[in-house]
Design a protein around this motif. Structure first.
Motif, PDB file in Angstrom:
ATOM      1  N   ASP A 268       8.974  83.814  51.205  1.00  0.00           N
ATOM      2  CA  ASP A 268       9.017  84.850  52.241  1.00  0.00           C
ATOM      3  C   ASP A 268       9.673  84.345  53.530  1.00  0.00           C
ATOM      4  O   ASP A 268      10.356  85.097  54.231  1.00  0.00           O
ATOM      5  CB  ASP A 268       7.602  85.346  52.547  1.00  0.00           C
ATOM      6  N   ILE A 269       9.463  83.079  53.834  1.00  0.00           N
ATOM      7  CA  ILE A 269      10.106  82.508  55.029  1.00  0.00           C
ATOM      8  C   ILE A 269      11.618  82.466  54.837  1.00  0.00           C
ATOM      9  O   ILE A 269      12.381  82.803  55.747  1.00  0.00           O
ATOM     10  CB  ILE A 269       9.546  81.110  55.326  1.00  0.00           C
ATOM     11  N   GLY A 270      12.060  82.084  53.653  1.00  0.00           N
ATOM     12  CA  GLY A 270      13.490  82.096  53.371  1.00  0.00           C
ATOM     13  C   GLY A 270      14.079  83.482  53.539  1.00  0.00           C
ATOM     14  O   GLY A 270      15.144  83.653  54.145  1.00  0.00           O
ATOM     15  N   LEU A 271      13.382  84.503  53.048  1.00  0.00           N
ATOM     16  CA  LEU A 271      13.851  85.879  53.208  1.00  0.00           C
ATOM     17  C   LEU A 271      13.879  86.283  54.679  1.00  0.00           C
ATOM     18  O   LEU A 271      14.797  86.981  55.130  1.00  0.00           O
ATOM     19  CB  LEU A 271      12.945  86.836  52.424  1.00  0.00           C
ATOM     20  N   ALA A 272      12.882  85.845  55.436  1.00  0.00           N
ATOM     21  CA  ALA A 272      12.787  86.211  56.855  1.00  0.00           C
ATOM     22  C   ALA A 272      13.933  85.651  57.677  1.00  0.00           C
ATOM     23  O   ALA A 272      14.277  86.207  58.730  1.00  0.00           O
ATOM     24  CB  ALA A 272      11.455  85.736  57.429  1.00  0.00           C
TER      25      ALA A 272
END
Length: 303
Positions: A268-272
């Motif tokens: 999710d951090i990568g997507l953010a």
């Protein structure tokens, strides 16, 4: 390679909470920002500025370290009332740690070049290209402290400061700085240039707000009101990095913050921060930090 361009220590250069801002409406205006900073800050790159930049310690005390990119660290203990003055033509790295209980808050003041040119001519008879200011790190000046205190109070009050008051403060601060902090140039021309502070701020706000979006050089150049070629050149002069590289740096800074301060998954951090592919995110993160996101998070939690 020259690295002279704009601005300020804006909120995306030096992490912290922007408490107040007075945007420049005209070239004569000062650009003022009041920031609350974290007690401990890891090294950050602060761009060079065309305008003289003054930083006044509003509250707290800290040991502030600065150095040229790749140079040696110089530590200066500062407390409420101390100030910095810089017109450095090159970016610098900074870090600090608070040494007291009070919040570490600062006020950044950028003096417009047209106003500076008029004041220099009136006070010294020189053209701006033949005038230079000396660098100041953590000194005290009773007159400047009084002016800064009045400006800070006006910006922090319930009633917004009038443009006339802010312009008057700009005139008074500039006149005092010119009269007391001139540095000999030995006849050499003084190089100044780059984007005004408010334009670079506009670009950085857009970068930070769009970390999850693809990098768009044309849009950023339009926000700066420059061609893509000229924008890329002055941005790199200011920060020591191309716009695309700086955008990746912002993404990685945000990724490290999310890894440290949240329970979000690495995916999710990568997507953010704009990476749909976990492997691509891990690769870029490793290039930035030397380790994988999950390993970096584990090391931080173990401290």
């Amino acid at each position: 390679m020259p690295r002279t361009a704009s601005v300020e220590a804006m909120k995306h250069y030096i992490p912290g909470e922007l408490l107040r801002e007075r945007k420049a409406r005209a070239p004569d205006d000062i650009h003022v920002e009041i920031h609350a900073h974290a007690p401990v800050q890891e090294p950050v790159v602060v761009p060079a500025v065309p305008e003289p930049m003054l930083v006044w310690i509003v509250s707290g005390e800290a040991v502030v370290e600065e150095r040229p990119l790749g140079g040696d660290w110089l530590a200066v203990p500062v407390r409420h009332g101390d100030f910095y003055l810089t017109t450095s033509p090159a970016p610098v790295e900074m870090r600090w740690r608070s040494t007291g209980a009070a919040p570490f808050c600062v006020m950044h003041v950028y003096l417009g070049l047209p106003l500076l040119a008029r004041v220099v001519k009136e006070h010294t008879g020189k053209e701006l290209g033949a005038f230079a200011l000396r660098e100041v790190s953590g000194e005290r000046d009773a007159v400047l402290a009084g002016l800064f205190q009045a400006l800070h109070a006006a910006l922090s009050g319930a009633t917004p400061a009038t443009p006339g008051f802010v312009q008057g403060m700009a005139q008074a601060i500039t006149a005092h700085v010119v009269a007391h902090y001139e540095c000999s140039t030995d006849g050499r021309p003084v190089v100044r240039g780059g984007m005004p502070a408010h334009r670079l701020r506009r670009v950085l706000d857009a970068m930070h707000a769009g970390l999850a979006e693809p990098f768009d050089l044309g849009r950023l150049a339009a926000l700066a009101e420059l061609s893509t070629f000229h924008f890329s050149r002055v941005f790199k002069q200011a920060t020591g990095m191309s716009p695309s590289r700086y955008f990746v740096r912002l993404r990685m800074d945000e990724a490290r913050r999310l890894l440290s301060d949240t329970a979000m998954s690495v995916l999710d951090i990568g997507l953010a921060v704009g990476y749909a592919s976990p492997s691509h995110f891990a690769q870029v993160f490793r290039e930035s930090t030397g380790t994988a996101p999950s390993v970096w998070r584990g090391a931080r939690q173990a401290r």
